[in-house]
Design a protein around this motif. Structure first.
Motif, PDB file in Angstrom:
ATOM      1  N   ASN A  26       0.854  -1.166   0.000  1.00  0.00           N
ATOM      2  CA  ASN A  26       0.000   0.000   0.000  1.00  0.00           C
ATOM      3  C   ASN A  26       0.901   1.230   0.000  1.00  0.00           C
ATOM      4  N   PHE A  27       0.473   2.308  -0.633  1.00  0.00           N
ATOM      5  CA  PHE A  27       1.325   3.494  -0.726  1.00  0.00           C
ATOM      6  C   PHE A  27       1.676   4.083   0.634  1.00  0.00           C
ATOM      7  N   THR A  28       0.874   3.813   1.645  1.00  0.00           N
ATOM      8  CA  THR A  28       1.185   4.352   2.966  1.00  0.00           C
ATOM      9  C   THR A  28       2.266   3.552   3.683  1.00  0.00           C
ATOM     10  N   TRP A  30       5.212   2.565   2.352  1.00  0.00           N
ATOM     11  CA  TRP A  30       6.454   2.569   1.569  1.00  0.00           C
ATOM     12  C   TRP A  30       7.699   2.595   2.456  1.00  0.00           C
ATOM     13  N   GLY A  54       4.299   2.243  -9.391  1.00  0.00           N
ATOM     14  CA  GLY A  54       3.233   2.773  -8.553  1.00  0.00           C
ATOM     15  C   GLY A  54       2.217   3.548  -9.350  1.00  0.00           C
ATOM     16  N   GLY A  58       0.552   5.962  -5.050  1.00  0.00           N
ATOM     17  CA  GLY A  58       1.619   4.961  -5.090  1.00  0.00           C
ATOM     18  C   GLY A  58       2.741   5.385  -6.028  1.00  0.00           C
ATOM     19  N   ALA A  61       4.751   7.581  -3.987  1.00  0.00           N
ATOM     20  CA  ALA A  61       5.499   6.766  -3.025  1.00  0.00           C
ATOM     21  C   ALA A  61       6.705   6.105  -3.674  1.00  0.00           C
ATOM     22  N   THR A  62       6.574   5.678  -4.946  1.00  0.00           N
ATOM     23  CA  THR A  62       7.727   5.045  -5.598  1.00  0.00           C
ATOM     24  C   THR A  62       8.873   6.030  -5.763  1.00  0.00           C
ATOM     25  N   THR A  81       5.816   5.149 -12.974  1.00  0.00           N
ATOM     26  CA  THR A  81       4.690   5.748 -12.270  1.00  0.00           C
ATOM     27  C   THR A  81       3.538   5.913 -13.249  1.00  0.00           C
TER      28      THR A  81
END
Length: 91
Positions: A26-28, A30, A54, A58, A61-62, A81
């Motif tokens: 999940n992006f949270t 990372w 992502g 996301g 986040a990547t 992305t």
């Protein structure tokens, strides 16, 4: 994956089915994933290439994940992305 869309979860499963190690977060989450990647990379004698993918938040986040690895002098071979938010700025 895991919030707005399962597409990246499915992509991860397809990659694993080809015998390539892949993990979806999940992006949270990372930061924990980046710490895990740092430890794994430093522990391996011949580390595999790192590819980050992502979508939306996301995607943001990547980019942050890649910056974290750069701080540790760990190369990221590819960052993909899909529709990162405006927070990503110009890539």
């Amino acid at each position: 994956g895991r919030i707005a869309s399962l597409d990246l979860d499915h992509l991860g499963e397809k990659i694993k089915a080809k015998g390539i190690d892949a993990e979806v977060y999940n992006f949270t989450g990372w930061w924990d994933a980046a710490d895990k990647a740092v430890k794994r990379y430093k522990a391996e004698a011949n580390p595999a290439p790192i590819i980050l993918v992502g979508h939306s938040a996301g995607g943001d986040a990547t980019l942050t994940f890649a910056e974290r690895l750069k701080e540790e002098r760990i190369p990221v071979n590819l960052v993909i992305t899909f529709d990162p938010t405006r927070r990503a700025g110009r890539v």
